[in-house]
Design a protein around this motif. Structure first.
Motif, short mmCIF file in Angstrom:
data_model
loop_
_atom_site.label_atom_id
_atom_site.label_comp_id
_atom_site.label_asym_id
_atom_site.label_seq_id
_atom_site.Cartn_x
_atom_site.Cartn_y
_atom_site.Cartn_z
N PRO A 68 0.84 -1.21 0.00
CA PRO A 68 0.00 0.00 0.00
C PRO A 68 0.87 1.25 0.00
CG PRO A 68 0.13 -0.90 2.21
CD PRO A 68 0.83 -1.88 1.32
N PRO A 69 0.29 2.42 -0.32
CA PRO A 69 1.02 3.69 -0.23
C PRO A 69 1.53 3.89 1.19
CG PRO A 69 -1.08 3.97 -1.35
CD PRO A 69 -1.09 2.60 -0.77
N PRO A 70 2.69 4.52 1.34
CA PRO A 70 3.43 5.32 0.36
C PRO A 70 4.49 4.55 -0.41
CG PRO A 70 4.40 5.63 2.50
CD PRO A 70 3.25 4.69 2.69
N TRP A 71 4.43 3.22 -0.39
CA TRP A 71 5.46 2.43 -1.06
C TRP A 71 5.32 2.53 -2.57
CZ3 TRP A 71 9.26 0.74 1.94
CH2 TRP A 71 9.00 0.69 3.31
N ASN A 72 6.44 2.71 -3.24
CA ASN A 72 6.49 2.83 -4.70
C ASN A 72 6.65 1.44 -5.29
OD1 ASN A 72 6.81 3.48 -7.35
ND2 ASN A 72 8.73 4.63 -7.08
N ASP B 48 11.16 -7.40 -7.77
CA ASP B 48 10.84 -8.81 -7.62
C ASP B 48 10.38 -9.11 -6.19
OD1 ASP B 48 13.18 -8.70 -6.10
OD2 ASP B 48 14.42 -9.49 -7.73
N MET B 49 10.13 -10.40 -5.91
CA MET B 49 9.62 -10.79 -4.61
C MET B 49 10.66 -10.59 -3.50
SD MET B 49 6.42 -11.62 -4.88
CE MET B 49 6.37 -10.22 -6.01
N ASP B 50 11.92 -10.70 -3.84
CA ASP B 50 12.95 -10.43 -2.83
C ASP B 50 12.90 -8.96 -2.41
OD1 ASP B 50 13.90 -12.99 -2.68
OD2 ASP B 50 15.45 -12.70 -4.20
N GLY B 51 12.59 -8.10 -3.36
CA GLY B 51 12.43 -6.69 -3.04
C GLY B 51 11.23 -6.45 -2.13
N VAL B 52 10.16 -7.22 -2.37
CA VAL B 52 8.98 -7.12 -1.51
C VAL B 52 9.34 -7.58 -0.10
CG1 VAL B 52 6.65 -7.98 -1.09
CG2 VAL B 52 7.37 -7.45 -3.43
N ARG B 53 10.08 -8.67 0.00
CA ARG B 53 10.46 -9.18 1.33
C ARG B 53 11.30 -8.17 2.10
NH1 ARG B 53 11.18 -13.79 -2.11
NH2 ARG B 53 9.47 -15.27 -1.76
N THR B 54 12.18 -7.50 1.40
CA THR B 54 13.01 -6.48 2.06
C THR B 54 12.15 -5.32 2.54
OG1 THR B 54 14.94 -7.05 0.69
CG2 THR B 54 14.92 -4.87 1.73
N ALA B 55 11.20 -4.90 1.71
CA ALA B 55 10.33 -3.78 2.07
C ALA B 55 9.42 -4.13 3.24
CB ALA B 55 9.50 -3.36 0.86
N ARG C 81 10.13 -3.13 6.89
CA ARG C 81 9.81 -1.77 7.32
C ARG C 81 8.32 -1.46 7.16
NH1 ARG C 81 13.07 2.31 4.07
NH2 ARG C 81 12.86 0.76 2.41
N ALA C 82 7.68 -2.11 6.22
CA ALA C 82 6.28 -1.78 5.91
C ALA C 82 5.29 -2.35 6.92
CB ALA C 82 5.92 -2.30 4.51
N PRO D 282 4.65 -3.49 10.75
CA PRO D 282 5.15 -3.46 12.13
C PRO D 282 5.13 -4.85 12.78
CG PRO D 282 3.58 -1.69 11.74
CD PRO D 282 3.49 -2.60 10.56
N PHE D 283 5.91 -4.99 13.83
CA PHE D 283 6.12 -6.26 14.52
C PHE D 283 4.81 -6.97 14.87
CE2 PHE D 283 7.07 -8.92 18.20
CZ PHE D 283 8.27 -9.52 17.85
N TRP D 284 3.88 -6.25 15.51
CA TRP D 284 2.66 -6.90 16.00
C TRP D 284 1.57 -6.99 14.94
CZ3 TRP D 284 3.65 -9.91 19.62
CH2 TRP D 284 4.45 -9.58 20.70
N ARG D 285 1.88 -6.64 13.69
CA ARG D 285 0.91 -6.80 12.60
C ARG D 285 1.32 -7.93 11.65
NH1 ARG D 285 -2.76 -2.49 11.91
NH2 ARG D 285 -2.41 -0.81 13.40
N ARG D 286 2.25 -8.75 12.08
CA ARG D 286 2.76 -9.82 11.21
C ARG D 286 2.07 -11.15 11.50
NH1 ARG D 286 9.22 -8.05 11.54
NH2 ARG D 286 8.91 -6.01 10.55
#
Length: 300
Positions: free
Chosen positions: A213-217, A223-230, A233-234, A236-240
């Motif tokens: 979701p925004p504000p992510w570009n 690729d999916m590795d880029g998604v995993r890296t994001a 930060r995208a 939070p700990f207790w929303r996983r």
């Protein structure tokens, strides 16, 4: 012998389950008293008989220990952003919420401290922690199936997805899962936060599109590795809390010993004397998919 004493002890605990004072006595007895000495030659246990407490100062020392631990966990709870009873962010164990770290386990210190001291602050802390486990959390998700309008929709429980009942209906009620481990599942990138499809022999090149979701570009994530890296930060700990069944076993699994049992003990000790299940609860069955769809549709 050992098995006879263990069996008797378990029976004592079972008989005391709905009597919090006796349950705490037996719990702290197990914590305080080491395993009974064993005769090397005969294997006969020479320890105390079940239900007896061999030390004159046992009760006061156990009560002191429970009260101290209750104070510790109240402090931990206040240091967290949410009501969950867990280690504070500065603690080395904070990020180790893996198997066996179900949120009901620490609450036992609070309920036990309340029983031995009568101080309501321990009961209040326990109630807040139970609220967090039953839906007062960032995602509004109860960690026990069958509760609320947004119950768990994917749990590692084969009978809920096979057999005569409609596998699309609610998961069998009453299963408390391990829940949030604080980690993003490896497959969450392609199953929840990305649109992924592998290359096919018919010429379809496949896809690997970020759906954050925004504000992510998303166009800048290749690729999916880029998604995993994001995701680090995208989300939070207790929303996983990513219920992906076999793709995220530590979150979706449950056991009687480590999740259901702790939930039963904690909630049982918070119930008033003489509480009995209503006829509605005794006859409770799986709710139909159409009833739960509004709550399920927002979940990954």
């Amino acid at each position: 012998n050992t098995s006879a004493i263990n069996l008797a002890f378990r029976q004592d605990l079972a008989n005391a389950f709905w009597k919090p004072r006796q349950a705490v006595d037996l719990l702290t007895f197990a914590l305080e008293v080491p395993s009974p000495p064993r005769s090397v030659n005969t294997g006969v246990v020479a320890g105390p008989a079940p239900g007896t407490f061999p030390f004159s100062d046992w009760r006061s020392s156990s009560a002191s220990k429970l009260r101290t631990q209750g104070e510790v966990w109240l402090g931990y709870q206040k240091s967290n952003m949410y009501r969950k009873a867990w280690y504070p962010p500065t603690h080395g164990y904070f990020k180790l919420a893996a198997w066996g770290s179900n949120g009901y386990r620490p609450v036992q210190w609070l309920t036990s401290a309340f029983v031995v001291t009568g101080e309501r602050k321990f009961r209040d802390g326990a109630l807040l922690a139970v609220n967090a486990m039953q839906g007062a959390n960032p995602q509004g998700r109860p960690y026990t199936t069958g509760l609320g309008s947004t119950p768990m929709c994917a749990v590692l429980h084969l009978p809920s997805s096979t057999g005569e009942d409609n596998p699309d209906d609610e998961v069998v009620p009453g299963l408390t899962v391990y829940g949030n481990t604080g980690a993003n599942a490896y497959s969450a990138a392609e199953r929840i936060y990305g649109l992924y499809a592998s290359k096919r022999n018919d010429g379809y090149p496949g896809s690997a599109l970020s759906q954050l979701p925004p504000p992510w570009n998303n166009s800048a994530i290749e690729d999916m590795d880029g998604v995993r890296t994001a995701l680090q930060r995208a989300v939070p700990f207790w929303r996983r809390l990513q219920m992906l069944e076999s793709q995220n076993v530590p979150v979706s699994e449950f056991t009687v010993a480590e999740t259901i049992g702790h939930a039963a003990m904690v909630t049982g000790m918070l119930m008033g004397p003489g509480w009995k299940a209503s006829r509605f609860l005794k006859q409770r069955t799986r709710r139909k998919r159409e009833i739960l769809l509004d709550g399920w549709i927002i979940q990954p």
